[in-house]
Design a protein around this motif. Structure first.
Motif, short mmCIF file in Angstrom:
data_model
loop_
_atom_site.label_atom_id
_atom_site.label_comp_id
_atom_site.label_asym_id
_atom_site.label_seq_id
_atom_site.Cartn_x
_atom_site.Cartn_y
_atom_site.Cartn_z
N ARG A 235 -23.32 -29.70 -4.26
CA ARG A 235 -22.08 -29.25 -3.62
C ARG A 235 -20.98 -29.04 -4.67
NH1 ARG A 235 -17.37 -31.63 -1.81
NH2 ARG A 235 -16.39 -30.59 -0.01
N THR A 236 -20.88 -29.97 -5.61
CA THR A 236 -19.90 -29.82 -6.69
C THR A 236 -20.19 -28.57 -7.51
OG1 THR A 236 -19.64 -32.22 -6.81
CG2 THR A 236 -18.89 -30.93 -8.71
N LEU A 237 -21.47 -28.31 -7.75
CA LEU A 237 -21.86 -27.13 -8.50
C LEU A 237 -21.50 -25.86 -7.74
CD1 LEU A 237 -23.32 -26.39 -11.14
CD2 LEU A 237 -25.43 -26.22 -9.82
N TYR A 238 -21.66 -25.88 -6.42
CA TYR A 238 -21.29 -24.73 -5.61
C TYR A 238 -19.79 -24.45 -5.70
CZ TYR A 238 -20.52 -21.77 -1.54
OH TYR A 238 -20.13 -20.76 -0.72
N ILE A 239 -19.00 -25.52 -5.59
CA ILE A 239 -17.54 -25.36 -5.61
C ILE A 239 -17.06 -24.84 -6.97
CG2 ILE A 239 -15.35 -26.62 -5.47
CD1 ILE A 239 -16.65 -28.45 -3.42
N THR A 240 -17.68 -25.30 -8.04
CA THR A 240 -17.21 -24.94 -9.37
C THR A 240 -17.81 -23.65 -9.92
OG1 THR A 240 -18.93 -26.35 -10.34
CG2 THR A 240 -16.76 -27.34 -10.00
N CYS A 241 -19.00 -23.27 -9.45
CA CYS A 241 -19.68 -22.11 -10.03
C CYS A 241 -19.86 -20.94 -9.08
CB CYS A 241 -21.06 -22.53 -10.56
SG CYS A 241 -20.99 -23.74 -11.89
N VAL A 242 -20.04 -21.22 -7.79
CA VAL A 242 -20.32 -20.14 -6.84
C VAL A 242 -19.04 -19.66 -6.16
CG1 VAL A 242 -21.59 -19.50 -4.76
CG2 VAL A 242 -22.63 -21.00 -6.46
N ARG A 243 -18.23 -20.57 -5.70
CA ARG A 243 -17.01 -20.17 -5.00
C ARG A 243 -16.09 -19.31 -5.86
NH1 ARG A 243 -13.65 -24.82 -2.14
NH2 ARG A 243 -15.60 -24.94 -0.93
N PRO A 244 -15.91 -19.60 -7.16
CA PRO A 244 -15.09 -18.69 -7.98
C PRO A 244 -15.64 -17.28 -8.06
CG PRO A 244 -15.31 -20.81 -9.08
CD PRO A 244 -16.25 -20.84 -7.91
N LEU A 245 -16.97 -17.13 -8.01
CA LEU A 245 -17.55 -15.79 -7.99
C LEU A 245 -17.21 -15.06 -6.69
CD1 LEU A 245 -21.11 -16.41 -9.50
CD2 LEU A 245 -19.19 -15.24 -10.57
N LEU A 246 -17.34 -15.77 -5.57
CA LEU A 246 -17.05 -15.16 -4.27
C LEU A 246 -15.60 -14.71 -4.16
CD1 LEU A 246 -18.97 -17.53 -1.83
CD2 LEU A 246 -19.52 -15.16 -2.34
N THR A 247 -14.70 -15.46 -4.74
CA THR A 247 -13.27 -15.22 -4.54
C THR A 247 -12.62 -14.55 -5.74
OG1 THR A 247 -12.78 -17.47 -5.34
CG2 THR A 247 -13.06 -17.16 -2.96
N TYR A 248 -13.40 -14.05 -6.69
CA TYR A 248 -12.81 -13.43 -7.87
C TYR A 248 -11.96 -12.22 -7.48
CZ TYR A 248 -12.26 -11.31 -12.45
OH TYR A 248 -11.73 -10.77 -13.60
N GLY A 249 -10.69 -12.26 -7.84
CA GLY A 249 -9.79 -11.15 -7.56
C GLY A 249 -9.36 -11.02 -6.12
N PHE A 250 -9.58 -12.05 -5.28
CA PHE A 250 -9.27 -11.89 -3.86
C PHE A 250 -7.77 -11.72 -3.62
CE2 PHE A 250 -8.25 -16.33 -4.25
CZ PHE A 250 -7.32 -16.60 -3.25
N ARG A 251 -6.94 -12.18 -4.54
CA ARG A 251 -5.50 -12.03 -4.37
C ARG A 251 -5.06 -10.58 -4.41
NH1 ARG A 251 -6.01 -16.77 -7.34
NH2 ARG A 251 -4.95 -18.60 -6.49
N VAL A 252 -5.92 -9.72 -4.95
CA VAL A 252 -5.58 -8.30 -5.02
C VAL A 252 -5.85 -7.60 -3.70
CG1 VAL A 252 -6.11 -6.14 -6.21
CG2 VAL A 252 -6.02 -8.27 -7.50
N TRP A 253 -6.97 -7.96 -3.03
CA TRP A 253 -7.36 -7.20 -1.84
C TRP A 253 -7.17 -7.95 -0.53
CZ3 TRP A 253 -11.10 -9.42 1.18
CH2 TRP A 253 -11.95 -10.33 0.58
N TYR A 254 -7.09 -9.28 -0.55
CA TYR A 254 -7.05 -10.03 0.70
C TYR A 254 -5.61 -10.23 1.17
CZ TYR A 254 -7.76 -13.68 4.17
OH TYR A 254 -7.77 -14.41 5.33
N ASN A 255 -5.39 -9.94 2.45
CA ASN A 255 -4.09 -10.16 3.08
C ASN A 255 -4.31 -11.01 4.33
OD1 ASN A 255 -1.60 -10.09 4.33
ND2 ASN A 255 -1.31 -7.89 4.11
N PRO A 256 -3.78 -12.23 4.40
CA PRO A 256 -4.03 -13.11 5.55
C PRO A 256 -3.59 -12.52 6.88
CG PRO A 256 -3.06 -14.34 3.73
CD PRO A 256 -2.96 -12.89 3.37
N SER A 257 -2.64 -11.61 6.87
CA SER A 257 -2.14 -11.05 8.12
C SER A 257 -3.01 -9.91 8.66
CB SER A 257 -0.71 -10.54 7.92
OG SER A 257 -0.67 -9.49 6.96
#
Length: 208
Positions: free
Chosen positions: A174-196
């Protein structure tokens, strides 16, 4: 004080911490002169440039794609001349072109960028720049799909780390997933994701 000349023809190794510093020192005078050229008044277009180390990007906005190409050719020619005066040679065959039409209903034609009689750069449907995958309409669908596939391939390598009898424990996985996989999934999400807003197409591969 000034030191005696030192032979540095051996160059700097790939990944050396001196590379960014020396690269910036070498090209900063060229980019300074080129920025003055871009600031010349142009009533029909907006132009800018972005450089990260030796990876540069010329951006032109006008009323037509053909006008964009004319301006890009002019800027690239001037930039090549400035670099040549500084002892650097730009390689046109490494250049890439991507058009971003204002209307999402626009389907072409997308003209190539003709720099000379022998060099013609075809436009790309998806363009990669500094880790971001950009399509012609900036939907970021190729970007999300690329990193979702990359994260999935990482997860599929988990069995080599152990099973229920030996290897990594579930909490370590689980720690490996949080540190290695989740950053891949969310790379650059601040550019395209809008919570609204709801991005069903982009979020589907991430959920999978």
């Amino acid at each position: 004080a000034l030191l005696d000349p030192v032979d540095c023809s051996v160059g700097i190794g790939q990944g050396s911490p001196f590379s960014p510093l020396l690269a910036n020192l070498a090209i900063s005078p060229v980019l300074f002169l080129f920025s003055k050229f871009l600031l010349l008044p142009s009533p029909d277009s907006i132009s800018s440039s972005l450089f990260y180390m030796d990876d540069g990007c010329l951006v032109v906005s006008s009323d037509s794609l053909s006008m964009n190409n004319l301006l890009l050719k002019r800027y690239f020619t001037h930039l090549s001349h400035l670099f040549l005066r500084a002892g650097f040679v730009l390689e046109p065959d490494k250049n890439e072109l991507c058009h971003f039409p204002a209307s999402r209903s626009y389907s072409g034609p997308y003209p190539p960028l003709v720099l000379s009689d022998t060099i013609s750069i075809p436009p790309l449907e998806v363009w990669r720049y500094l880790g971001f995958w950009l399509d012609r309409h900036l939907t970021f669908r190729p970007h999300v799909q690329f990193y979702a596939n990359k994260a999935l391939s990482t997860v599929r390598a988990y069995p080599v780390l152990g099973n229920s009898l030996r290897g990594l424990s579930p909490i370590h996985k689980r720690t490996l997933y949080i540190t290695c996989v989740r950053p891949l999934l969310t790379y650059g999400f601040r550019v395209w994701y809008n919570p609204s807003r709801v991005y069903k197409y982009q979020l589907t591969p991430l959920r999978q």
